[in-house]
Motif scaffolding. Structure first.
Motif, mmCIF file in Angstrom:
data_model
loop_
_atom_site.group_PDB
_atom_site.id
_atom_site.type_symbol
_atom_site.label_atom_id
_atom_site.label_comp_id
_atom_site.label_asym_id
_atom_site.label_seq_id
_atom_site.Cartn_x
_atom_site.Cartn_y
_atom_site.Cartn_z
ATOM 1 N N LYS A 59 2.223 1.843 -3.430
ATOM 2 C CA LYS A 59 1.169 2.351 -4.303
ATOM 3 C C LYS A 59 0.937 3.834 -4.056
ATOM 4 O O LYS A 59 0.803 4.627 -4.999
ATOM 5 N N THR A 60 0.911 4.230 -2.782
ATOM 6 C CA THR A 60 0.736 5.639 -2.438
ATOM 7 C C THR A 60 1.902 6.470 -2.952
ATOM 8 O O THR A 60 1.713 7.563 -3.503
ATOM 9 N N LYS A 101 0.829 -1.203 0.000
ATOM 10 C CA LYS A 101 0.000 0.000 0.000
ATOM 11 C C LYS A 101 0.865 1.255 0.000
ATOM 12 O O LYS A 101 0.554 2.243 -0.676
ATOM 13 N N SER A 102 1.982 1.207 0.752
ATOM 14 C CA SER A 102 2.884 2.362 0.806
ATOM 15 C C SER A 102 3.516 2.620 -0.560
ATOM 16 O O SER A 102 3.649 3.771 -0.988
ATOM 17 N N TYR A 112 1.540 7.050 -6.652
ATOM 18 C CA TYR A 112 0.586 8.110 -6.966
ATOM 19 C C TYR A 112 1.198 9.493 -6.739
ATOM 20 O O TYR A 112 0.958 10.432 -7.507
#
Length: 257
Positions: free
Chosen positions: A5-6, A2-3, A9
């Motif tokens: 992916k963030t 998740k990190s 972005y």
């Protein structure tokens, strides 16, 4: 995962813009638009040295003092004006008048009254940053739930306890919205205040670079301002998530329902 992916972005658009910039300047020489490599070299040369202490830190210090003072004045004044109906009716015309005056117009006036000092630059920042916080706080206080207000009165929760446990938590989402607006205004006014009869600071240095046709150095100063804005945005988002944790949790429950 998740990190990552963030992070993707966050970095995707800046990396794409830099690649487009690099491609558009490839094989060309433009005096007014330096290549990414030239800008990076000048950035390190100019700002990783004495200028960081003589220009960047004083500017950031004035910005922080001005924004914090504006937040305190805006929240205290907003709670007072929003809580007292007759005071709000009395001050509303004057508030609308002063709010409509662009803060940069006050720079010459403040120079005459206060001289060319750090206090003048801080006053310029306060003069613009206080309004979003003040007006959002007033509206937030006015929007306190009537049932909760009556319940607090019934249980004898008055005075400072009412402000602390009812008014401020209820108005805090709108207060934080005002603070978000004031941060961007503060950065703009910091630069403007340093462009007028100043001898240090980011605004002064960028103008000096422009006047001496040091174009890559000028662009490097603009990049510093952009990085300051990004840092302030991330810090604000972290603070907002922690201060309004209950509010975001409530919204998640409402959305799930």
């Amino acid at each position: 995962m998740k990190s990552l992916k963030t992070l993707g972005y966050v970095l995707a658009l800046p990396v794409l813009l830099v690649l487009l910039w690099w491609a558009s300047t490839l094989g060309t020489v433009n005096f007014f638009v330096p290549t990414p490599a030239t800008l990076v070299a000048k950035f390190g040369e100019v700002w990783f040295g004495p200028r960081f202490f003589s220009d960047v830190l004083p500017s950031v210090g004035r910005l922080l003092v001005g924004v914090v003072a504006a937040i305190i004045i805006g929240v205290v004044g907003g709670v007072l004006i929003g809580s007292v109906r007759w005071l709000r009716a009395l001050l509303e015309p004057a508030l609308e008048f002063f709010r409509a005056i662009p803060p940069p117009v006050l720079v010459p006036v403040l120079i005459l009254l206060m001289g060319i000092t750090d206090s003048m630059k801080v006053a310029v920042i306060i003069s613009g940053c206080v309004w979003p916080v003040l007006l959002n706080t007033i509206e937030g206080v006015r929007a306190v739930d009537g049932v909760l207000s009556d319940s607090a009165h019934t249980y004898g929760i008055d005075g400072w306890a009412r402000v602390r446990y009812l008014v401020l938590p209820s108005a805090s989402p709108q207060i934080m919205a005002g603070v978000r607006q004031s941060l961007s205004l503060g950065l703009i006014l910091m630069v403007i205040s340093e462009m007028f009869a100043s001898s240090s600071g980011l605004g002064f240095t960028i103008v000096q670079f422009q006047r001496s046709f040091a174009i890559p150095e000028m662009w490097s100063g603009i990049v510093v301002l952009g990085l300051l804005g990004v840092a302030m945005s991330f810090i604000f988002q972290w603070a907002e998530r922690n201060i309004l944790r209950w509010y975001h949790g409530q919204k998640e429950v409402e959305n799930a329902a």
